[in-house]
Design an enzyme around this catalytic site. Structure first.
Site, PDB file in Angstrom:
ATOM      1  N   THR A 148       0.831  -1.199   0.000  1.00  0.00           N
ATOM      2  CA  THR A 148       0.000   0.000   0.000  1.00  0.00           C
ATOM      3  C   THR A 148       0.873   1.259   0.000  1.00  0.00           C
ATOM      4  O   THR A 148       1.937   1.304   0.639  1.00  0.00           O
ATOM      5  CB  THR A 148      -0.966   0.011   1.200  1.00  0.00           C
ATOM      6  OG1 THR A 148      -1.560   1.291   1.313  1.00  0.00           O
ATOM      7  CG2 THR A 148      -0.283  -0.315   2.499  1.00  0.00           C
ATOM      8  N   SER A 151      -1.528   4.229  10.204  1.00  0.00           N
ATOM      9  CA  SER A 151      -2.506   3.376  10.895  1.00  0.00           C
ATOM     10  C   SER A 151      -1.810   2.073  11.240  1.00  0.00           C
ATOM     11  O   SER A 151      -0.750   1.752  10.677  1.00  0.00           O
ATOM     12  CB  SER A 151      -3.741   3.088  10.032  1.00  0.00           C
ATOM     13  OG  SER A 151      -3.534   1.947   9.213  1.00  0.00           O
ATOM     14  N   TYR A 198      -3.030  -0.923  10.564  1.00  0.00           N
ATOM     15  CA  TYR A 198      -3.133  -1.751   9.359  1.00  0.00           C
ATOM     16  C   TYR A 198      -1.968  -1.438   8.408  1.00  0.00           C
ATOM     17  O   TYR A 198      -1.282  -2.338   7.938  1.00  0.00           O
ATOM     18  CB  TYR A 198      -4.482  -1.509   8.639  1.00  0.00           C
ATOM     19  CG  TYR A 198      -4.358  -1.700   7.158  1.00  0.00           C
ATOM     20  CD1 TYR A 198      -4.214  -2.988   6.632  1.00  0.00           C
ATOM     21  CD2 TYR A 198      -4.305  -0.609   6.278  1.00  0.00           C
ATOM     22  CE1 TYR A 198      -4.028  -3.176   5.266  1.00  0.00           C
ATOM     23  CE2 TYR A 198      -4.122  -0.794   4.929  1.00  0.00           C
ATOM     24  CZ  TYR A 198      -3.984  -2.078   4.427  1.00  0.00           C
ATOM     25  OH  TYR A 198      -3.781  -2.256   3.089  1.00  0.00           O
ATOM     26  N   HIS A 199      -1.756  -0.154   8.118  1.00  0.00           N
ATOM     27  CA  HIS A 199      -0.687   0.212   7.181  1.00  0.00           C
ATOM     28  C   HIS A 199       0.683  -0.220   7.724  1.00  0.00           C
ATOM     29  O   HIS A 199       1.579  -0.566   6.971  1.00  0.00           O
ATOM     30  CB  HIS A 199      -0.694   1.721   6.914  1.00  0.00           C
ATOM     31  CG  HIS A 199      -1.850   2.192   6.065  1.00  0.00           C
ATOM     32  ND1 HIS A 199      -3.024   2.662   6.604  1.00  0.00           N
ATOM     33  CD2 HIS A 199      -2.016   2.260   4.720  1.00  0.00           C
ATOM     34  CE1 HIS A 199      -3.856   3.003   5.635  1.00  0.00           C
ATOM     35  NE2 HIS A 199      -3.280   2.766   4.473  1.00  0.00           N
ATOM     36  N   LYS A 239       1.506  -3.661   6.851  1.00  0.00           N
ATOM     37  CA  LYS A 239       1.955  -3.793   5.456  1.00  0.00           C
ATOM     38  C   LYS A 239       3.455  -3.486   5.336  1.00  0.00           C
ATOM     39  O   LYS A 239       4.156  -4.066   4.518  1.00  0.00           O
ATOM     40  CB  LYS A 239       1.144  -2.879   4.526  1.00  0.00           C
ATOM     41  CG  LYS A 239      -0.350  -3.085   4.583  1.00  0.00           C
ATOM     42  CD  LYS A 239      -0.801  -4.428   4.052  1.00  0.00           C
ATOM     43  CE  LYS A 239      -0.808  -4.471   2.556  1.00  0.00           C
ATOM     44  NZ  LYS A 239      -1.492  -5.685   2.036  1.00  0.00           N
TER      45      LYS A 239
HETATM   46  N1  USQ Z   1     -11.384  10.103   4.156  1.00  0.00           N
HETATM   47  C1  USQ Z   1     -12.257  11.157   4.326  1.00  0.00           C
HETATM   48  N2  USQ Z   1     -13.577  10.877   4.491  1.00  0.00           N
HETATM   49  C2  USQ Z   1     -14.069   9.609   4.466  1.00  0.00           C
HETATM   50  C3  USQ Z   1     -13.172   8.539   4.275  1.00  0.00           C
HETATM   51  C4  USQ Z   1     -11.831   8.818   4.140  1.00  0.00           C
HETATM   52  O1  USQ Z   1     -11.856  12.322   4.344  1.00  0.00           O
HETATM   53  O2  USQ Z   1     -15.287   9.441   4.614  1.00  0.00           O
HETATM   54  C5  USQ Z   1      -9.947  10.367   3.962  1.00  0.00           C
HETATM   55  C6  USQ Z   1      -9.060   9.664   4.965  1.00  0.00           C
HETATM   56  O3  USQ Z   1      -8.941  10.407   6.161  1.00  0.00           O
HETATM   57  C7  USQ Z   1      -7.777   9.511   4.178  1.00  0.00           C
HETATM   58  C8  USQ Z   1      -8.240   9.364   2.723  1.00  0.00           C
HETATM   59  O4  USQ Z   1      -9.586   9.850   2.702  1.00  0.00           O
HETATM   60  O5  USQ Z   1      -6.997  10.667   4.269  1.00  0.00           O
HETATM   61  C9  USQ Z   1      -8.244   7.934   2.218  1.00  0.00           C
HETATM   62  O6  USQ Z   1      -8.986   7.142   3.101  1.00  0.00           O
HETATM   63  P1  USQ Z   1      -9.593   5.717   2.682  1.00  0.00           P
HETATM   64  O7  USQ Z   1     -10.456   5.248   3.810  1.00  0.00           O
HETATM   65  O8  USQ Z   1     -10.174   5.775   1.329  1.00  0.00           O
HETATM   66  O9  USQ Z   1      -8.268   4.825   2.529  1.00  0.00           O
HETATM   67  P2  USQ Z   1      -7.273   4.221   3.597  1.00  0.00           P
HETATM   68  O10 USQ Z   1      -7.809   4.173   4.972  1.00  0.00           O
HETATM   69  O11 USQ Z   1      -5.968   4.904   3.408  1.00  0.00           O
HETATM   70  O12 USQ Z   1      -7.161   2.694   3.113  1.00  0.00           O
HETATM   71  C10 USQ Z   1      -7.531   2.275   1.803  1.00  0.00           C
HETATM   72  C11 USQ Z   1      -7.733   0.770   1.820  1.00  0.00           C
HETATM   73  C12 USQ Z   1      -6.430   0.088   2.170  1.00  0.00           C
HETATM   74  C13 USQ Z   1      -5.349   0.542   1.197  1.00  0.00           C
HETATM   75  C14 USQ Z   1      -5.232   2.051   1.208  1.00  0.00           C
HETATM   76  C15 USQ Z   1      -4.269   2.601   0.181  1.00  0.00           C
HETATM   77  O13 USQ Z   1      -8.751   0.427   2.769  1.00  0.00           O
HETATM   78  O14 USQ Z   1      -6.612  -1.330   2.128  1.00  0.00           O
HETATM   79  O15 USQ Z   1      -4.128  -0.026   1.576  1.00  0.00           O
HETATM   80  O16 USQ Z   1      -6.516   2.617   0.888  1.00  0.00           O
HETATM   81  S1  USQ Z   1      -3.421   4.046   0.759  1.00  0.00           S
HETATM   82  O17 USQ Z   1      -4.396   4.984   1.273  1.00  0.00           O
HETATM   83  O18 USQ Z   1      -2.681   4.615  -0.338  1.00  0.00           O
HETATM   84  O19 USQ Z   1      -2.537   3.618   1.824  1.00  0.00           O
END
Ligand code: USQ
Length: 394
Positions: free
Chosen positions: A157, A192, A194-195, A198
Site C-alpha cells: 500500500t 494506521s 493496518y498500514h 503492510k
Molecule cells: N477520508 C475522508 N472521508 C471519508 C473517508 C476517508 O476524508 O469518509 C480520507 C481519509 O482520512 C484519508 C483518505 O480519505 O486521508 C483515504 O482514506 P480511505 O479510507 O479511502 O483509505 P485508507 O484508509 O488509506 O485505506 C484504503 C484501503 C487500504 C489501502 C489504502 C491505500 O482500505 O486497504 O491499503 O486505501 S493508501 O491509502 O494509499 O494507503
C-alpha cells in the site's frame, strides 16, 4: 499458468480471479471469509448482497465454461498454506477435484485491509497484526521450503510511505552519506496500524528475497474505486464485495453512495489529505502485468500502483459536481478528523514502473464517476445512513 490467489473473496481478489480465468489461466482462490465475517459482526451493511465464493465460482462456470477452484481455509494456519503447494487440499468448489499442482505464481491479497478496523480496539488490532503477519510469514516459508522459484505478487500500500516532505520514489531510495552511497527501502512511516502491518509484510518478504532468493513483487497501491470490470459488466451476481461504511469503504466509493443517499459528504478535517487513486480495472491490469513480468531470484521489485492523485477536497467537489448534474442535491461537510494524519501536506509520488510495463490508465473523469453513480443508484434502497459514520478514533 496456474495462478493461486490468496484472499480470493475480497473487493479485489474475486475480480482478479475472473480476470485471469477469462484469459485462459487455471485459477485457485483461497479465503477464510475474514472480511465477510467482520462485516457481519460489525453490521456494516454492504451495498448489495454478494453470493458465497463457491456460488460465484459456480455461476462463473455456468456463464463461461471456465473453472475457478475454491478453497475455504485460514492461511494463518501454516499447514493450510503448505497444503496448497503439496497437494493436501480439499476444494470447496471445483469441477475437477484433483490437485491442479504447484502454482506458477502466487497473488497475495489475504490481509485485513481496513485502517479503522485495525484501530477499533486491541482485539481487532491483534487480529490485524496476527492475520497479516502470519499469513505472509506462512507464505514465505511455504515458498522457501516447497516452491522457491515461484514468484509472488503481493499487494502492498502507498500508505507505507506516509506523507513525507520529499518526493516518494518507487520503493527504493539511493542515499549518499559521508561520501558513501547505498540503496535502501524508501523510509516508511504509516499512519494506521493496518498500514504498519503492510510495512512489516514488505520487510518479511525482503528478508525472504535476501536469504533464500525468493522472487517478490510488491504493489504499493492507493485507494481503489469502482465496481465493474470487463468480466462482470452488467452481471450483478459477479460484482465484488462493495462497502460504503466507515470501516471497510474507501473514500471515493463512500462519497458516491453518500451523494445518492443525500448524506453530506464526510470530508475528514481540512480535506487536504492527498493520495494516489486507481480504478479497479487498473488494479487488474497492474496485477496481470506484474504476473507476466515476474521478479528475478532474490529480487524485491516494487511498483507504486496509482494512476493519479487527488486531495479529499477535490474528490468531494467532483462528487458534488457530478451528483448535482444527475439531480442529487449534494452537500459537503468538514467533520472533525477521527484519524491522526496530515491534513495539508506535500505529496509527489513517482508511478512510472507499471506504465512502462504497458498499463493503460483509466482516469477518474466525470463520465467515469457518473457511471459509478448509475450503478450505485440501483441499490439506493439498500443504503443505510447509520453505518456511514461512526467515528472510529485513532
Ligand atoms: N477520508 C475522508 N472521508 C471519508 C473517508 C476517508 O476524508 O469518509 C480520507 C481519509 O482520512 C484519508 C483518505 O480519505 O486521508 C483515504 O482514506 P480511505 O479510507 O479511502 O483509505 P485508507 O484508509 O488509506 O485505506 C484504503 C484501503 C487500504 C489501502 C489504502 C491505500 O482500505 O486497504 O491499503 O486505501 S493508501 O491509502 O494509499 O494507503
Amino acid at each position: 499458468m496456474h495462478i493461486l490467489i490468496l484472499g480470493g473473496d475480497g473487493y479485489l481478489g474475486w475480480p482478479t480471479a475472473m480476470h485471469f480465468s477469462a484469459r485462459g489461466h487455471e485459477v485457485t482462490v483461497v479465503d477464510n471469509y475474514l472480511r465477510r465475517h467482520a462485516c457481519t459482526d460489525l453490521d456494516v451493511g454492504m451495498l448489495y448482497p454478494v453470493p458465497t465464493l463457491p456460488e460465484r465460482a459456480k455461476r462463473w462456470h455456468q456463464r463461461t465454461g471456465k473453472e475457478i477452484k475454491v478453497v475455504l481455509a485460514d492461511l494463518a494456519d501454516p499447514e493450510a498454506m503448505r497444503g496448497l503447494f503439496e497437494g493436501r487440499v480439499q476444494y470447496d468448489w471445483a469441477i475437477d477435484s484433483g490437485f491442479t499442482g504447484e502454482p506458477d505464481v502466487v497473488v497475495h491479497y489475504a490481509e485485513q485491509p481496513s485502517a479503522p478496523y485495525s484501530l477499533m480496539n486491541y482485539k481487532r488490532a491483534n487480529l490485524t497484526v496476527s492475520n497479516n503477519l502470519l499469513v505472509t510469514n506462512n507464505l514465505m516459508f511455504a515458498l522457501r521450503d516447497l516452491a522457491p522459484n515461484t514468484p509472488v505478487v503481493k499487494l502492498g500500500t502507498m500508505g507505507e510511505y506516509g506523507t513525507p516532505n520529499i518526493d516518494i520514489e518507487e520503493g527504493w531510495l539511493e542515499v549518499e552519506y559521508k561520501g558513501r552511497k547505498d540503496t535502501f527501502l524508501y523510509p516508511r512511516q504509516a499512519s494506521s496500524l493496518y498500514h504498519t502491518t503492510k510495512i512489516m509484510d514488505t520487510d518479511l518478504m525482503w528478508f525472504g528475497a535476501r536469504m533464500w532468493d525468493l522472487r517478490v513483487t510488491d504493489l504499493m497501491q492507493g485507494p481503489v474505486y469502482g465496481i465493474e470490470t470487463d468480466e462482470n459488466e452488467g452481471q450483478e451476481d459477479l460484482y465484488p464485495i462493495f462497502n460504503y461504511d466507515e470501516i471497510f469503504g474507501t473514500v471515493i466509493n463512500r462519497f458516491i453512495v453518500q451523494a445518492i443517499a443525500g448524506y453530506p459528504l464526510t470530508i475528514y478535517g481540512a480535506g487536504g489529505q492527498t493520495r494516489g487513486y486507481l480504478n479497479i480495472r487498473d488494479t487488474l491490469q497492474c496485477v496481470a502485468k506484474a504476473v507476466e513480468h515476474p521478479a528475478g531470484p532474490g529480487e524485491l521489485r516494487i511498483f507504486n500502483q496509482i494512476m493519479e492523485t487527488f486531495s479529499v477536497r477535490e474528490l468531494a467537489e467532483q462528487t458534488q459536481r457530478v451528483g448535482q448534474a444527475l439531480g442529487y442535491p449534494v452537500e459537503l461537510q468538514n467533520l472533525e478528523n477521527p484519524r491522526k494524519e496530515a491534513e495539508e501536506h506535500y505529496y509527489n509520488p513517482t508511478y512510472q514502473g507499471l506504465l512502462d510495463l504497458g498499463v493503460k490508465p483509466h482516469y477518474l473523469t466525470d463520465e467515469v464517476m457518473e457511471g459509478m453513480f448509475r450503478i450505485a443508484a440501483r441499490y439506493q434502497e439498500n443504503i443505510r445512513n447509520d453505518v456511514i459514520f461512526r467515528g472510529v478514533r485513532w
